[in-house]
Structures are given as structure tokens and as C-alpha cells.
Design an enzyme around this catalytic site. Structure first.
Site, short mmCIF file in Angstrom:
data_model
loop_
_atom_site.label_atom_id
_atom_site.label_comp_id
_atom_site.label_asym_id
_atom_site.label_seq_id
_atom_site.Cartn_x
_atom_site.Cartn_y
_atom_site.Cartn_z
CD GLU A 248 -0.47 -8.29 0.59
OE1 GLU A 248 0.19 -7.71 -0.29
OE2 GLU A 248 -0.03 -9.27 1.23
CB CYS A 282 -2.42 -3.43 -6.22
SG CYS A 282 -2.73 -5.20 -6.23
P1 NAD Z 1 -8.23 2.60 1.15
O1 NAD Z 1 -6.99 2.45 1.95
O2 NAD Z 1 -8.83 3.95 1.05
O3 NAD Z 1 -9.40 1.66 1.69
C1 NAD Z 1 -9.25 0.26 1.79
C2 NAD Z 1 -10.22 -0.26 2.82
O4 NAD Z 1 -9.83 0.25 4.09
C3 NAD Z 1 -11.67 0.19 2.63
O5 NAD Z 1 -12.54 -0.84 3.02
C4 NAD Z 1 -11.78 1.37 3.56
O6 NAD Z 1 -13.10 1.65 3.98
C5 NAD Z 1 -10.91 0.92 4.72
N1 NAD Z 1 -10.36 2.01 5.53
C6 NAD Z 1 -10.09 3.28 5.16
N2 NAD Z 1 -9.62 3.98 6.21
C7 NAD Z 1 -9.56 3.12 7.25
C8 NAD Z 1 -9.16 3.25 8.60
N3 NAD Z 1 -8.71 4.40 9.09
N4 NAD Z 1 -9.22 2.17 9.39
C9 NAD Z 1 -9.65 0.98 8.92
N5 NAD Z 1 -10.07 0.81 7.64
C10 NAD Z 1 -10.02 1.87 6.82
O7 NAD Z 1 -7.89 2.00 -0.28
P2 NAD Z 1 -8.82 1.99 -1.55
O8 NAD Z 1 -8.85 3.38 -2.12
O9 NAD Z 1 -10.09 1.31 -1.22
O10 NAD Z 1 -8.00 1.02 -2.53
C11 NAD Z 1 -6.99 1.44 -3.37
C12 NAD Z 1 -5.63 1.10 -2.80
O11 NAD Z 1 -5.57 -0.29 -2.53
C13 NAD Z 1 -4.48 1.38 -3.76
O12 NAD Z 1 -3.45 2.00 -3.06
C14 NAD Z 1 -4.06 -0.01 -4.22
O13 NAD Z 1 -2.72 -0.11 -4.61
C15 NAD Z 1 -4.33 -0.80 -3.00
N6 NAD Z 1 -4.45 -2.22 -3.32
C16 NAD Z 1 -3.42 -3.05 -2.96
C17 NAD Z 1 -3.49 -4.39 -3.27
C18 NAD Z 1 -2.37 -5.33 -2.88
O14 NAD Z 1 -2.59 -6.54 -2.91
N7 NAD Z 1 -1.20 -4.85 -2.51
C19 NAD Z 1 -4.60 -4.90 -3.94
C20 NAD Z 1 -5.62 -4.02 -4.31
C21 NAD Z 1 -5.54 -2.68 -3.98
#
Ligand code: NAD
Length: 480
Positions: A248, A282
Site C-alpha cells: 500500500e 494517503c
Molecule cells: P516509508 O516508506 O519511509 O516507511 C514506511 C515503513 O517502512 C516504516 O516503518 C519504515 O521504517 C519502513 N522501511 C523503510 N525502508 C525500509 C526498507 N528498506 N525495508 C523495509 N522497511 C523499510 O514511508 P513513510 O514515510 O513512513 O510513510 C509515508 C508514505 O506512506 C507515503 O508515501 C504515503 O502515501 C504512504 N502511505 C500509504 C498508505 C496506503 O494505504 N496506500 C497509507 C498510509 C501511508
């Protein structure tokens, strides 16, 4: 200062490295806690505990697992005020939002899957006089759930609840920026005596703790919510091991506004869909397409309503608009606003950071910002900002707005505003987005599919879609 530890095998442990990361309160810009900075060794410890508990947990009746989930939901509900305070402190969101949306939804996630799963039965297909097909679903084993910072407990539990109810054991990682409510969830699991090792909560950075979960060979599936860039990285890593993957990711959601809409309702909802949680949902609208004949009036009325939003300390119940969740994200949003200023655009509202008085003087606040004059292919209209910035564009006919709305790499959600339901549905059919609201926003029936198209997602969450994801299916065919 309070230390947030991992929850593994039913107990709290510091990371094996004994390193910690700072946890900030966005509304003040100050550190208020330290969180364990875990690495692969902690993941291995948690996977072992999850594997050890799998046989017991998966062999419990679904009614027994369901009872555990209901007990967790009840206990969060008993502490709803405290949980709302924790979430507001960790994210910078208004406490009223945490109290009305985030925490109630976390409670509903557990209750919903506890009840809904009871009807997730085996299927049968009978072929008269020839064969009988019996379809059974098994838990996968140990699964990984990784969630972001914008709706911390809401999204964390949206993954954990379906994973657990069908009999998996779980390694779950909250965002390192907002780990507090996940930590408190661990305390609740201990209190209600969830069997040790069934839910393990690992804290730390994405590249270490998150990546450890993704690459551990015994983890059978990854359910990820976060940025598209991270989703692509995870997808590449999972491809060689054929882990099941649910992604997501980001969005650049259009709102399509026709002059025959219910104007007052549209304006009130659009302010929320654009700026709730400071635009850090999001599903927030970020590209607003307005029918030409109403554009000038809309512009005046929308800006007026946005300027009336009460910006302030997230702890105050009358605050409607709070802080940006991290300094890094704050700087990213400010950079997009600076980029807009360099172009010949109209900044109709906002466009600056805000310095509040008193407790929140050092907080990360940015005004809700409305921009006109950018084309659909401008960087600000193409890239996900995930903050309080919306752009306005005019359109003159249906086909034009469908093309404009679809001209993006993303496809998460869209909203359509018109009293003409036939027209609104005709347009919805042609918009490339997984979730479309007509004359509303953020109404959710948890049985329905949730997820995006194109670079917004892979697979769907919600109801049966989530239960399917967290299970393996077997068909057994026998002659009648
Ligand atoms: P992010 O991708 O930076 O991090 C999300 C999670 O992934 C965190 O727990 C982070 O520590 C982990 N992560 C980061 N790098 C990783 C890796 N290499 N391997 C495994 N895990 C890793 O995102 P964010 O900044 O925390 O959140 C914002 C983003 O989330 C926005 O793009 C938003 O649109 C998206 N989002 C999407 C939805 C949806 O349902 N589509 C819902 C909420 C947020």
C-alpha cells in the site's frame, strides 16, 4: 527519559546492539523518548519466538483467537483517552482527530476481524455425479507487517488483526518516527495474556530492522504500507524468495468538482479531504479539478474556509490542524513550496511555516497551502508531497477531466462531486484509482477492498481480501 523496547516472546527487550534512536514530539520539536534501534539479530530472535508459538496459535479454534482479539480491542477502548494523547504527541495530529479516527479505528480493526473471520469458511464446489472440490485455507506461518508514521496504530492494527486471526504469528514494525502506541499495544498483549511469541513488535529503522524482516528466509509474507520508493525496494528483495507481498503506497489523488454538486457539503468535506492530519493521509486530495463555470467562486470560498482552520497545539481539543510529523518531512514540504514560489504561480493561501507561541514554539508547523497556475505535468502535480499542499486546475468537460485525473503515475483514491449520480458513476468507472468516493470522503466499510492501482499499490487489504492474503489455499478434488 522513557525507553521504548521491542516486544518479543511476550516480554520487553532492548535491541541487542543496545542502541537507541530519538523520538520527537513534532508539536514542540523536542525529544521525549528513545526507541530501540534494532537490527537483524533482533529479527532472528523474534522470528524464533514466532516460529515456536505458531503450532499452538494456529491450532487454537478461530473462536479462541477471536476472543483474544476482542480482549485487545476492549483494553485499547478502556485506555482510549491515553492512547489518543500518545498518538497526538507522537505524530503532531490534533488530539480530536486521534480520539475520533485513529484510536476508534484501531479498536474496530481488531473487533471487525474477530467477528468477520468467523464466516471465512472452507468452500465446496460440487459437480453433480463427478467430482467434489474442497477448498481449504491455511495460515502462512510467520508473517511481517511494516507500517508508516501517518496513522500509526490505525494502520499497524489493520495488518496485525487479519494476520493473527487466521492463525499466523507476526513480526510487526511500526515507523521509527511514531513507535509509542505500538509499544503500548505490546503492554496490552501482555496484560490480556496473548500467548507469548504470537505478536512480536520490532522497533528501528527501515534499512536495518525493516530490511531484516523483509530478508529473513522464514518470513512467508510481507504486508507493507509506506512510500512507493520503499515499496519498490521491498518488492525487488522479495522477488527472489517468492514471499507473498501486499504493498500500500503513495498517491496523488484527484478531486473532481462539478458545478452541479451540493456546494456546502463539497466545501466542508474538501477542506477535510485536503488538510486532515496536515495533508498526511494517503487518501488526501492533492489535485483539485474544478469545473470552469464555478472556478472563481469556488476559489474564494475554499480559501476562506481553509483560512478559518484552527491551527495550534495538538493537545487542545479545539485544534483542527497540527504539526508536520518529522523535521525531514517538514523540510521536504518547505522545498516544494519554495519551488512553487520560483514559478509564476498564485499562492492563494498559506505558503509559509508557522511559529506558535508558548509550548509549541519550536514545533514543525506549515500553513495549509493552496496553489493555482501549475499545469498537470509540473513536478508539484506529479510527485507525492504528502503534506498540506493542494493545487487547483479548471476543466470544461468530462473527457478532459478524466484525462487530467488519470495523468499520474499513482492510482490510490479519487473523489467526485456532482448531484448527477449517473454522471458521477460514469466518471468513476473511467478513473484509474482503487478507491473512489462520490460526494463523500473516507467513509469505510471494512469488508470492502482497500488499495491502489499503478504505483500506489499491489493487492488489496480489507475484509476477505486481507484474509486471503494471509492464507495459503489448497484445493482437494475427489470423485463422488
Ligand atoms: P516509508 O516508506 O519511509 O516507511 C514506511 C515503513 O517502512 C516504516 O516503518 C519504515 O521504517 C519502513 N522501511 C523503510 N525502508 C525500509 C526498507 N528498506 N525495508 C523495509 N522497511 C523499510 O514511508 P513513510 O514515510 O513512513 O510513510 C509515508 C508514505 O506512506 C507515503 O508515501 C504515503 O502515501 C504512504 N502511505 C500509504 C498508505 C496506503 O494505504 N496506500 C497509507 C498510509 C501511508
Amino acid at each position: 527519559m522513557e525507553k521504548i523496547h521491542n516486544f518479543i516472546n511476550g516480554e520487553f527487550y532492548p535491541a541487542k546492539s543496545n542502541n537507541y534512536l530519538d523520538v520527537f514530539e513534532p508539536a514542540t520539536g523536542k525529544i521525549y523518548a528513545k526507541v530501540s534501534d534494532s537490527n537483524y539479530d533482533d529479527v532472528v530472535f523474534a522470528v524464533n519466538s514466532a516460529q515456536n508459538s505458531f503450532d499452538h496459535w494456529s491450532n487454537l479454534s478461530i473462536e479462541k483467537r477471536s476472543n483474544y482479539l476482542i480482549n485487545i480491542a476492549n483494553e485499547i477502548e478502556n485506555q482510549i483517552d491515553e492512547f489518543s494523547e500518545y498518538e497526538a504527541r507522537d505524530t503532531g495530529k490534533p488530539i480530536s482527530l486521534a480520539r475520533s479516527i485513529d484510536i476508534p479505528r484501531a479498536i474496530s480493526n481488531f473487533r471487525f476481524f474477530a467477528e468477520f473471520s468467523l464466516s471465512f469458511e472452507s468452500e465446496y464446489y460440487l459437480n453433480s455425479n463427478t467430482s467434489k472440490n474442497r477448498i481449504i485455507r491455511y495460515p502462512l506461518g510467520v508473517v511481517g507487517c511494516i507500517s508508516p508514521w501517518n496513522l500509526p496504530l490505525y494502520l499497524f492494527t489493520w495488518k496485525i488483526a487479519p494476520a493473527l486471526i487466521v492463525g499466523n504469528t507476526v513480526l510487526a514494525k511500526p515507523s521509527e518516527l511514531t513507535p509509542y502506541t505500538a509499544y503500548k499495544l505490546g503492554e496490552i498483549c501482555k496484560k490480556i495474556k496473548l500467548p507469548a511469541g504470537v505478536l512480536n513488535i520490532i522497533n528501528g529503522r527501515g534499512e536495518t530492522a525493516g530490511n531484516g524482516i523483509v530478508r529473513h528466509p522464514s518470513i512467508k509474507a510481507i504486508s507493507f504500507t509506506g512510500g512507493t520508493k520503499t515499496g519498490k525496494l521491498i518488492s525487488a528483495k522479495c522477488s527472489s524468495t517468492f514471499k507473498k507481498l501486499s504493498l500500500e503506497m503513495g498517491g496523488k489523488n484527484p478531486s473532481i468538482i462539478f458545478n452541479d454538486c451540493n456546494y456546502e457539503k463539497m466545501l466542508e468535506t474538501l477542506v477535510r479531504s485536503s488538510f486532515s492530519n496536515q495533508g498526511q493521509i494517503c487518501l488526501c486530495s492533492s489535485r483539485l479539478f474544478i469545473e470552469e463555470s464555478m472556478y472563481d467562486q469556488f476559489k474564494i470560498d475554499f480559501c476562506k474556509m481553509v483560512k478559518n482552520l484552527k491551527i495550534g497545539d495538538p493537545n487542545n481539543f479545539d485544534t483542527q490542524y497540527g504539526a508536520i510529523t518529522s523535521l525531514q518531512h517538514y523540510n521536504k514540504i518547505i522545498d516544494y513550496i519554495s519551488l512553487a514560489r520560483k514559478k509564476s504561480v498564485n499562492l492563494l493561501s498559506g505558503g509559509s511555516s508557522i511559529i506558535l507561541d508558548g509550548r509549541c514554539k519550536g514545533g514543525w508547523f506549515i500553513e495549509p497551502t493552496i496553489i493555482e497556475g501549475l499545469s498537470n505535468i509540473d513536478k508539484i502535480n506529479r510527485e507525492e508531497i504528502f503534506g498540506p499542499i493542494v493545487t487547483l486546475q479548471k476543466f470544461s468537460n468530462e473527457q478532459e477531466v478524466i484525462n487530467l485525473a488519470n495523468e499520474t503515475d499513482y492510482g490510490l483514491s479519487a473523489t467526485i462531486w456532482s448531484k448527477d449520480k449517473v454522471k458521477a458513476n460514469r466518471i468513476a468507472d473511467q478513473i484509474d484509482a482503487g478507491i473512489i468516493w462520490i460526494n463523500s470522503w473516507l467513509i469505510r466499510d471494512l469488508r470492502t477492498p482497500f488499495g491502489g492501482m499503478k504505483e500506489s499499490g499491489l493487492g488489496r487489504e480489507g475484509g476477505e481480501y486481507a484474509l486471503q492474503f494471509f492464507t495459503e489455499t489448497k484445493n482437494i478434488c475427489s470423485l463422488q
